[in-house]
Design an enzyme around this catalytic site. Structure first.
Site, mmCIF file in Angstrom:
data_model
loop_
_atom_site.group_PDB
_atom_site.id
_atom_site.type_symbol
_atom_site.label_atom_id
_atom_site.label_comp_id
_atom_site.label_asym_id
_atom_site.label_seq_id
_atom_site.Cartn_x
_atom_site.Cartn_y
_atom_site.Cartn_z
ATOM 1 N N LEU A 1 -13.675 -40.504 6.863
ATOM 2 C CA LEU A 1 -14.853 -39.703 6.540
ATOM 3 C C LEU A 1 -14.430 -38.618 5.554
ATOM 4 C CD1 LEU A 1 -16.568 -39.361 10.041
ATOM 5 C CD2 LEU A 1 -16.843 -41.152 8.309
ATOM 6 N N ASP A 2 -14.712 -38.859 4.281
ATOM 7 C CA ASP A 2 -14.256 -37.975 3.214
ATOM 8 C C ASP A 2 -15.006 -36.650 3.235
ATOM 9 O OD1 ASP A 2 -12.934 -37.476 0.546
ATOM 10 O OD2 ASP A 2 -15.041 -37.431 -0.067
ATOM 11 N N ALA A 3 -14.265 -35.564 3.077
ATOM 12 C CA ALA A 3 -14.838 -34.211 2.934
ATOM 13 C C ALA A 3 -15.871 -33.897 4.013
ATOM 14 C CB ALA A 3 -15.466 -34.063 1.541
#
Length: 575
Positions: free
Chosen positions: A231-233
């Protein structure tokens, strides 16, 4: 259509305070597609000591006669890495307009320049897979954003907006760029939240339709073979004016909801949160130990390990390692020293004193690297990350000869590979890539220094020189992985006890899994020979798996500069 079960309703309510009808209907339909698992199959283990992840771009290796995804698979298999590395993490491979894939224009397609889903599936036949879900923002070119600007009623609230007159001074910024970007829309100028760049427009998760669309994408990634989803950023997900807009309760609740749906629809898929923040904040994404992230990035490790190598003082690294724990057997760390981004400075906040942080910045510049900054509410800018390959970060290649340089670097990797958690290796660390300073000059993008893309012939030629730094690193790394493969003590959840050793460059810890042979890891991160006096070793002999030699316990243990030993409590490797 069946109604949404109570447990899922509760998780939705944790995010929104109520259960939006559209989200309830969509999630009910999604849950109806779950495949029943045979109860007799039991619950498979989440991970074991063989789990090693390779972080790489889908187009990292190119060859004229095939798509890049397939070209890279062939490179890895031809070099026997499918035996040594279990999982390949493809950084974003969707059509994108900037940021090397992180400005996604279509979440469910493969960039045709990289290959297609069949190419991904072929890689999945040799390796487990890990995908990125870039869920904080999309590209300006995404169909959703075009419809948002056109005033399509279904998309009018798909993106986060604010009034420039709003007090946004508390918002934590990861970049020294404007937080809001004006766009001409059908109903006039709309100021869209752009946390990372003007081309990366932030989605509005206060709109339940956005949440549903991304959860559906999440599930599709798992069904395309992703064993792990990053889960990016994620820390920036929820916006609320008057707050820092980081780690808000709604963000944690959203991760819990996503994990819950995934557990029901594609059980066994692991959730990894990417939060490049101070250590304590990072740990919050473990939640209660069984409801949020399975893994969090060990962001503090790269700067602390680098600091120890350069100062010869292992006290801070040792003290930090003594604090490492996870809330349950269903959680672990995602260990790494390098990735497609730089070496984060925020995860060292509160751990390294300011003068030591300043030294890391200065040394990065001395070694040909760059330093990226972030903005504060008072207008100050401070270092956010160090842009440099980890190989060049540990030593100056222009002053340190290849044998010594590779030894220093591989020492850091041997420590990372033996720590509690799942280890992840960036492609450029595996093959010993130098700084790509030309790419920085050409593009003006600091992070390009660590993102060189290889033609396979170029890469093979680079790795063929018997005395070259890159060949030494590549061969040395493969050997570390070969030895590690036979060490059940390096199970992510194995016991971890830090040894009481002098901190003048020495570091030691014990790893042990119930019923398995323990491994004692001892390292000398200084440029001088160190001797370790007698320790209460449990057996009369210790066998060093890396040096392939027995060492008597009734004499001081000699450690060469930048040597790491993996010691078992036997006088022979097999008996």
């Amino acid at each position: 259509m069946q109604s949404l079960d109570v447990a899922t309703q509760d998780r939705v309510r944790d995010v929104y305070g109520y259960v939006p009808e559209s989200l309830a209907k969509g999630l009910s339909a999604l849950l109806a597609t779950a495949v029943d698992r045979d109860p007799a199959s039991g619950n498979p283990a989440l991970w074991d000591h063989r789990d090693v992840v390779l972080i790489t771009y889908a187009d990292q290796v190119r060859d004229d006669d095939t798509a890049p995804i397939e070209a890279q698979r062939r490179f890895l298999v031809d070099h026997g890495l499918n035996r040594l590395i279990r999982c390949v993490h493809f950084l974003p491979f969707c059509p994108s307009t900037s940021d090397d894939g992180f400005s996604v224009a279509d979440y469910l397609q493969i960039d045709p320049d990289f290959g297609d889903w069949d190419d991904v599936a072929r890689t999945g036949a040799d390796f487990d897979l890990m995908f990125d879900l870039v869920l904080n923002h999309s590209s300006q070119e995404h169909e959703w954003f075009r419809k948002f600007l056109q005033g399509d009623p279904a998309y009018t609230d798909y993106y986060a907006t604010a009034d420039p007159a709003d007090d946004l001074s508390m918002v934590v910024r990861p970049r020294a760029l404007p937080l809001l970007t004006p766009f001409e829309a059908a109903d006039g100028i709309r100021h869209v939240w752009t946390t990372f760049s003007a081309d990366q427009v932030d989605l509005n998760y206060a709109n339940p339709d956005v949440m549903l669309a991304m959860i559906e994408t999440f599930v599709q990634y798992a069904r395309h073979g992703a064993r792990i989803i990053r889960l990016d950023a994620i820390a920036f997900l929820w916006k609320e004016i008057g707050t820092s807009c980081m780690h808000l309760p709604q963000t944690h609740a959203a991760v819990c909801l996503m994990r819950h749906i995934l557990d029901l629809v594609v059980p066994g898929t692991l959730v990894l949160t990417e939060t490049n923040v101070p250590h304590v904040e990072n740990l919050s994404y473990f939640g209660q130990g069984d409801d949020e992230a399975h893994m969090v990035y060990q962001f503090s490790l790269p700067p602390l390990l680098l600091d120890a190598v350069h100062t010869g003082d292992t006290s801070i690294l040792r003290e930090w390692m003594m604090t490492l724990s996870t809330p349950s057997a269903e959680t672990t760390f995602f260990n790494f020293t390098s990735s497609h981004d730089g070496i984060g400075m925020r995860p060292a906040e509160g751990l390294l004193p300011q003068d030591r942080l300043d030294q890391l910045v200065d040394r990065t510049r001395q070694h040909g690297g760059r330093v990226s900054m972030r903005s504060h509410a008072d207008g100050r800018e401070t270092p956010y990350e160090l842009n440099i390959t980890y190989l060049d970060a540990v030593a100056d290649r222009h002053r340190v000869p290849p044998p010594d340089h590779s030894r220093r670097f591989l020492a850091t990797q041997a420590i990372m590979l033996s720590m509690p958690g799942m280890p992840a290796i960036y492609f450029h660390s595996l093959v010993g890539s130098p700084n790509d300073e030309a790419a920085v000059v050409e593009t003006g993008i600091n992070r390009r220094i660590n993102r060189h893309k290889y033609d396979r012939a170029e890469l093979e030629a680079t790795l063929s020189g018997p005395d070259s730094l890159q060949r030494r690193v590549f061969d040395g790394y493969k050997r570390l992985l070969e030895v590690r493969l036979n060490c059940p003590a390096f199970h992510p959840s194995a016991r971890h006890d830090v040894l009481d050793l002098p901190t003048d460059g020495l570091l030691g810890f014990l790893r042990q899994m119930d019923g398995e042979l323990p491994v004692t890891v001892v390292a000398n991160l200084s440029d001088e020979i160190r001797e370790i006096e007698q320790i209460d070793w449990p057996e009369p002999f210790r066998y060093d798996l890396l040096a392939e030699e027995s060492v008597l316990s009734d004499a001081p243990l000699t450690m060469r500069p930048y040597q790491v030993r993996w010691l078992i409590n036997r006088d022979e490797r097999t008996g």
